[in-house]
Design a protein around this motif. Structure first.
Motif, PDB file in Angstrom:
ATOM      1  N   TYR A  29      11.804  33.300 -28.559  1.00 45.88           N
ATOM      2  CA  TYR A  29      12.305  31.933 -28.484  1.00 45.88           C
ATOM      3  C   TYR A  29      11.719  31.140 -27.324  1.00 45.88           C
ATOM      4  CZ  TYR A  29      15.645  33.411 -31.997  1.00 45.88           C
ATOM      5  OH  TYR A  29      16.194  33.877 -33.158  1.00 45.88           O
ATOM      6  N   MET A  30      11.095  31.816 -26.374  1.00 48.41           N
ATOM      7  CA  MET A  30      10.532  31.113 -25.215  1.00 48.41           C
ATOM      8  C   MET A  30       9.035  30.878 -25.334  1.00 48.41           C
ATOM      9  SD  MET A  30      12.476  32.832 -21.954  1.00 48.41           S
ATOM     10  CE  MET A  30      11.924  34.495 -22.349  1.00 48.41           C
ATOM     11  N   ARG A  31       8.371  31.636 -26.166  1.00 45.63           N
ATOM     12  CA  ARG A  31       6.902  31.700 -26.158  1.00 45.63           C
ATOM     13  C   ARG A  31       6.205  30.367 -26.414  1.00 45.63           C
ATOM     14  NH1 ARG A  31       5.204  33.674 -31.834  1.00 45.63           N
ATOM     15  NH2 ARG A  31       6.893  32.835 -33.077  1.00 45.63           N
ATOM     16  N   ASN A  32       6.764  29.539 -27.298  1.00 52.63           N
ATOM     17  CA  ASN A  32       6.094  28.280 -27.631  1.00 52.63           C
ATOM     18  C   ASN A  32       6.701  27.070 -26.937  1.00 52.63           C
ATOM     19  OD1 ASN A  32       4.247  29.490 -29.414  1.00 52.63           O
ATOM     20  ND2 ASN A  32       5.779  29.516 -31.050  1.00 52.63           N
ATOM     21  N   SER A  33       7.661  27.321 -26.054  1.00 52.20           N
ATOM     22  CA  SER A  33       8.317  26.214 -25.379  1.00 52.20           C
ATOM     23  C   SER A  33       7.476  25.712 -24.207  1.00 52.20           C
ATOM     24  CB  SER A  33       9.696  26.642 -24.879  1.00 52.20           C
ATOM     25  OG  SER A  33      10.294  25.598 -24.147  1.00 52.20           O
ATOM     26  N   LYS A  34       7.421  24.403 -24.054  1.00 55.38           N
ATOM     27  CA  LYS A  34       6.697  23.809 -22.931  1.00 55.38           C
ATOM     28  C   LYS A  34       7.543  23.855 -21.666  1.00 55.38           C
ATOM     29  CE  LYS A  34       3.955  20.681 -25.818  1.00 55.38           C
ATOM     30  NZ  LYS A  34       3.606  19.273 -26.115  1.00 55.38           N
ATOM     31  N   LYS A  35       8.851  24.057 -21.849  1.00 59.71           N
ATOM     32  CA  LYS A  35       9.741  24.156 -20.701  1.00 59.71           C
ATOM     33  C   LYS A  35       9.588  25.534 -20.047  1.00 59.71           C
ATOM     34  CE  LYS A  35      13.260  21.158 -22.755  1.00 59.71           C
ATOM     35  NZ  LYS A  35      14.679  21.081 -23.179  1.00 59.71           N
ATOM     36  N   LYS A  36       9.723  25.586 -18.757  1.00 59.84           N
ATOM     37  CA  LYS A  36       9.630  26.859 -18.047  1.00 59.84           C
ATOM     38  C   LYS A  36      11.012  27.514 -18.025  1.00 59.84           C
ATOM     39  CE  LYS A  36       5.745  25.499 -15.118  1.00 59.84           C
ATOM     40  NZ  LYS A  36       5.247  25.339 -13.731  1.00 59.84           N
ATOM     41  N   LEU A  37      11.424  27.996 -19.198  1.00 60.57           N
ATOM     42  CA  LEU A  37      12.766  28.542 -19.339  1.00 60.57           C
ATOM     43  C   LEU A  37      12.985  29.794 -18.501  1.00 60.57           C
ATOM     44  CD1 LEU A  37      13.239  28.093 -23.182  1.00 60.57           C
ATOM     45  CD2 LEU A  37      14.178  26.693 -21.374  1.00 60.57           C
ATOM     46  N   ILE A  38      11.926  30.538 -18.245  1.00 67.54           N
ATOM     47  CA  ILE A  38      12.064  31.776 -17.474  1.00 67.54           C
ATOM     48  C   ILE A  38      11.879  31.515 -15.983  1.00 67.54           C
ATOM     49  CG2 ILE A  38       9.630  32.469 -17.528  1.00 67.54           C
ATOM     50  CD1 ILE A  38      12.578  34.827 -18.223  1.00 67.54           C
ATOM     51  N   ASP A  39      11.288  30.392 -15.643  1.00 69.10           N
ATOM     52  CA  ASP A  39      11.027  30.067 -14.238  1.00 69.10           C
ATOM     53  C   ASP A  39      12.347  29.938 -13.479  1.00 69.10           C
ATOM     54  OD1 ASP A  39       9.788  29.404 -11.916  1.00 69.10           O
ATOM     55  OD2 ASP A  39       9.276  27.360 -12.497  1.00 69.10           O
ATOM     56  N   GLY A  40      12.480  30.692 -12.405  1.00 67.78           N
ATOM     57  CA  GLY A  40      13.692  30.634 -11.602  1.00 67.78           C
ATOM     58  C   GLY A  40      14.795  31.547 -12.080  1.00 67.78           C
ATOM     59  N   ALA A  41      14.554  32.286 -13.163  1.00 67.39           N
ATOM     60  CA  ALA A  41      15.592  33.155 -13.724  1.00 67.39           C
ATOM     61  C   ALA A  41      16.054  34.207 -12.716  1.00 67.39           C
ATOM     62  CB  ALA A  41      15.082  33.839 -14.988  1.00 67.39           C
ATOM     63  N   LYS A  42      15.124  34.698 -11.903  1.00 63.19           N
ATOM     64  CA  LYS A  42      15.484  35.725 -10.917  1.00 63.19           C
ATOM     65  C   LYS A  42      16.452  35.176  -9.869  1.00 63.19           C
ATOM     66  CE  LYS A  42      13.947  39.370 -10.162  1.00 63.19           C
ATOM     67  NZ  LYS A  42      12.613  39.810  -9.780  1.00 63.19           N
ATOM     68  N   ASP A  43      16.468  33.859  -9.700  1.00 64.65           N
ATOM     69  CA  ASP A  43      17.407  33.248  -8.757  1.00 64.65           C
ATOM     70  C   ASP A  43      18.811  33.166  -9.353  1.00 64.65           C
ATOM     71  OD1 ASP A  43      15.390  32.822  -6.856  1.00 64.65           O
ATOM     72  OD2 ASP A  43      14.847  30.907  -7.769  1.00 64.65           O
ATOM     73  N   TYR A  44      18.889  33.148 -10.694  1.00 60.32           N
ATOM     74  CA  TYR A  44      20.174  33.035 -11.367  1.00 60.32           C
ATOM     75  C   TYR A  44      20.864  34.393 -11.550  1.00 60.32           C
ATOM     76  CZ  TYR A  44      18.376  28.458 -12.943  1.00 60.32           C
ATOM     77  OH  TYR A  44      17.872  27.183 -13.002  1.00 60.32           O
TER      78      TYR A  44
END
Length: 292
Positions: A29-44
């Motif tokens: 679900y993230m692979r084609n998204s232009k949004k950086k959905l995984i960026d910052g996940a380690k902070d959450y």
């Protein structure tokens, strides 16, 4: 026992994501998204686990056990090889944003030799130390399983969940073999009450924390398990207050849909946090301590 909450790659607020300790993101679900959905996940989150999306290679109405080829009805349109190559590129690009990822475990389609070849590719690309390899008895022997444990650099592997028309795997036997070697075991979608009490998985994953939004039910922890209760027109608010004593009815029935949605998700997150705490303690009392 850690219960990962699956389906967290949506656009919910950072405040909501920040309350999820163990997050299960989907590469599919993230692979084609232009949004950086995984960026910052380690902070959450405390731990970020990325699922490969292997299940999308099989049609929604056919079981993995009966799948011999890449189904034309499957969600994934790329060839397995193209999908894997893109997965590797994505994993390298986002390496610092996750803790673990599941391998593309579709040996029933491409053959287990190809899966082993892909593992070598992951090693060459410096990714294997975060890889969670997966055991499938239909294409792997017990010796294959033991070799997979020895080969694991992450010391973290996964077992497939229950399937229809197939006898349940000997989970306790498989978990013990891994446990004795200091290898953690994840159970895909293994969150039934009797499963959590019977099998000492290091971790499992669930999407039912979103049940309130998806099905109009409230997940809540009822002493030993996460139950669900319908909060539609047929239930009195007084009854809800008796079942879930600290529930905020104003937020639950708020006319602002975003507020109501976030509150329902918050209740789901809370329920599974309590479940994680309960089952971790339960297995520690049975002398199962992963020590990690």
């Amino acid at each position: 026992m850690k219960i990962y909450l699956a389906g967290v790659e949506g656009g919910d607020s950072s405040e909501l994501k920040g309350s999820i300790d163990y997050a299960f993101y989907s590469y599919y679900y993230m692979r084609n998204s232009k949004k950086k959905l995984i960026d910052g996940a380690k902070d959450y989150h405390k731990i970020v686990f990325v699922d490969s999306g292997a299940h999308t290679f099989f049609s929604e109405d056919e079981s993995l056990a009966n799948a011999g080829v890449h189904s034309k009805k499957s969600k994934t349109k790329e060839t397995p090889e193209d999908y894997f190559k893109k997965y590797v590129i994505w994993l390298k690009k986002n390496y610092k944003h996750y803790d673990y990822f599941a391998e593309l475990d579709i040996g029933e389609i491409v053959g287990q030799d190809k899966v082993r070849e892909w593992r070598e590719t992951l090693k060459k690309n410096g990714l294997y130390s975060k890889c969670v390899s997966v055991y499938h008895p239909s294409v792997m022997s017990m010796n294959d399983y033991k070799n997979m444990l020895k080969d694991s650099e992450s010391k973290y592997i996964a077992l497939e969940g229950d399937r229809s028309n197939r006898k349940r795997l000997p989970y306790n036997k498989l978990i013990k073999i891994a446990y004795d070697q200091g290898v953690r075991v994840h159970g895909f979608a293994m969150t039934k009450r009797e499963v959590l009490k019977k099998y000492p998985f290091y971790s499992v994953d669930s999407t039912t924390w979103k049940a309130g939004v998806q099905y109009g039910t409230i997940p809540y922890f009822n002493k030993t398990f996460v139950e669900k209760i319908d909060f539609g027109k047929n239930i009195k608010k007084e009854k809800l207050l008796k079942i879930i004593k600290d529930i905020d009815l104003d937020k639950l029935y708020c006319k602002d849909k975003k507020t109501a949605r976030h509150y329902l998700l918050h209740l789901g997150i809370k329920a599974y946090k309590l479940a994680t705490k309960y089952y971790t303690k339960l297995w520690e009392q049975r002398n199962i301590k992963w020590g990690l």
